[in-house]
Design a protein around this motif. Sequence first.
Motif, mmCIF file in Angstrom:
data_model
loop_
_atom_site.group_PDB
_atom_site.id
_atom_site.type_symbol
_atom_site.label_atom_id
_atom_site.label_comp_id
_atom_site.label_asym_id
_atom_site.label_seq_id
_atom_site.Cartn_x
_atom_site.Cartn_y
_atom_site.Cartn_z
ATOM 1 N N ALA A 19 0.820 -1.216 0.000
ATOM 2 C CA ALA A 19 0.000 0.000 0.000
ATOM 3 C C ALA A 19 0.854 1.265 0.000
ATOM 4 O O ALA A 19 0.344 2.356 -0.264
ATOM 5 C CB ALA A 19 -0.932 -0.003 1.212
ATOM 6 N N GLN A 42 3.438 4.593 -4.388
ATOM 7 C CA GLN A 42 2.669 5.723 -4.901
ATOM 8 C C GLN A 42 2.746 5.883 -6.418
ATOM 9 O O GLN A 42 1.845 6.417 -7.045
ATOM 10 C CB GLN A 42 3.177 7.025 -4.249
ATOM 11 N N SER A 73 -0.840 6.396 -8.135
ATOM 12 C CA SER A 73 -1.996 6.082 -7.311
ATOM 13 C C SER A 73 -2.652 7.373 -6.858
ATOM 14 O O SER A 73 -1.981 8.277 -6.344
ATOM 15 C CB SER A 73 -1.565 5.252 -6.100
ATOM 16 N N THR A 74 -3.971 7.476 -7.038
ATOM 17 C CA THR A 74 -4.696 8.674 -6.631
ATOM 18 C C THR A 74 -5.008 8.616 -5.138
ATOM 19 O O THR A 74 -4.798 7.592 -4.473
ATOM 20 C CB THR A 74 -6.000 8.811 -7.422
ATOM 21 N N SER A 75 -5.520 9.717 -4.617
ATOM 22 C CA SER A 75 -5.861 9.774 -3.196
ATOM 23 C C SER A 75 -6.945 8.773 -2.832
ATOM 24 O O SER A 75 -7.062 8.356 -1.671
ATOM 25 C CB SER A 75 -6.306 11.188 -2.823
ATOM 26 N N SER A 76 -7.735 8.377 -3.839
ATOM 27 C CA SER A 76 -8.794 7.391 -3.584
ATOM 28 C C SER A 76 -8.312 5.955 -3.757
ATOM 29 O O SER A 76 -9.084 5.006 -3.608
ATOM 30 C CB SER A 76 -9.975 7.645 -4.531
ATOM 31 N N GLY A 77 -7.001 5.803 -4.112
ATOM 32 C CA GLY A 77 -6.438 4.462 -4.249
ATOM 33 C C GLY A 77 -6.530 3.883 -5.637
ATOM 34 O O GLY A 77 -6.149 2.732 -5.847
ATOM 35 N N GLU A 78 -7.020 4.671 -6.606
ATOM 36 C CA GLU A 78 -7.096 4.191 -7.981
ATOM 37 C C GLU A 78 -5.764 4.413 -8.683
ATOM 38 O O GLU A 78 -5.019 5.329 -8.358
ATOM 39 C CB GLU A 78 -8.185 4.943 -8.749
ATOM 40 N N TRP A 79 -5.460 3.553 -9.646
ATOM 41 C CA TRP A 79 -4.264 3.722 -10.462
ATOM 42 C C TRP A 79 -4.635 4.397 -11.774
ATOM 43 O O TRP A 79 -5.566 3.976 -12.465
ATOM 44 C CB TRP A 79 -3.595 2.368 -10.725
ATOM 45 N N THR A 86 -4.972 -2.355 -13.765
ATOM 46 C CA THR A 86 -4.817 -2.417 -12.310
ATOM 47 C C THR A 86 -4.329 -3.783 -11.844
ATOM 48 O O THR A 86 -3.476 -3.882 -10.958
ATOM 49 C CB THR A 86 -6.151 -2.079 -11.616
ATOM 50 N N VAL A 98 -1.051 -4.287 -9.457
ATOM 51 C CA VAL A 98 -1.159 -4.905 -8.130
ATOM 52 C C VAL A 98 -0.316 -6.171 -8.063
ATOM 53 O O VAL A 98 0.374 -6.435 -7.062
ATOM 54 C CB VAL A 98 -2.632 -5.207 -7.800
ATOM 55 N N SER A 101 5.649 6.017 -0.452
ATOM 56 C CA SER A 101 5.111 7.061 0.408
ATOM 57 C C SER A 101 6.216 7.644 1.273
ATOM 58 O O SER A 101 7.108 6.936 1.748
ATOM 59 C CB SER A 101 4.003 6.474 1.300
#
Length: 239
Positions: free
Chosen positions: A108, A111, A126-132, A144, A148, A187
């Motif tokens: 996780a 980034q 990776s966006t703030s919402s967790g999407e790539w 995705t 992953v 991160s």
Amino acid sequence: EISIPSKQPILDGSVENFVSMLTQVSDYGIVDENIQLPTTFVELQFVDNFENVNQLVFYYDNAANVYLKTTASSFITRVLPETLPDGFFNKDFAASFRSKEIFNFEPAGVQELTLRRGLISQNVYSTSSGEWRSNESDNGIVSTDTIVSLIDMLSSLKAQNIAKLFVTDVKPFGFSEPKAELLVVFSNDMIRPYGMPTAIIQIGDQLPTGGYYLRIKGEEELFVVSEEFATALIEAKLY
């Protein structure tokens, strides 16, 4: 830890096993102190529990004659080569102590990824919402599942072998033109044991055994990783 040129994790039990093997080294007699010793040698220095510094110097030649000089004695002894640890005189012997762990991070925490193969480059984030997403693909759509899968493989990656430590010239191993290069941005709040928050992973030549050379750019060590991981990285399509 191996402390030169940078601290690197040691394989659990490797030092203890090495010390145990050294206690089994035996000799078969004292030789003339005026003997002409070979010019090749391995020097081993250790500090005991009483902080006494001890030095062992093993001299050896192509005829498998091994001689030992120590700070604890004025005598030169002849050592039985078969009682020495396997590969002791190999210049890459220190690599056997290195842990096979390459990375230590949580999936996780990744980034951004940039995958390069030759002149082709793909970048995803990776966006703030967790999407790539990607600025380069149609509608920002990315694969995705592939991303992953790559991150999971990378986070659990273990070297099959530590090929070499302290390598300054990596060109002979296929890194002048890597088969794949992956820039990973982590991160900023991660624990960074390997110089994170960024790392550049390169895949070099394939070995006859099937594995591939892998390096972390800027580090002076070479790993051998599985063909499965190397192929996944070489053939990956992020979008």
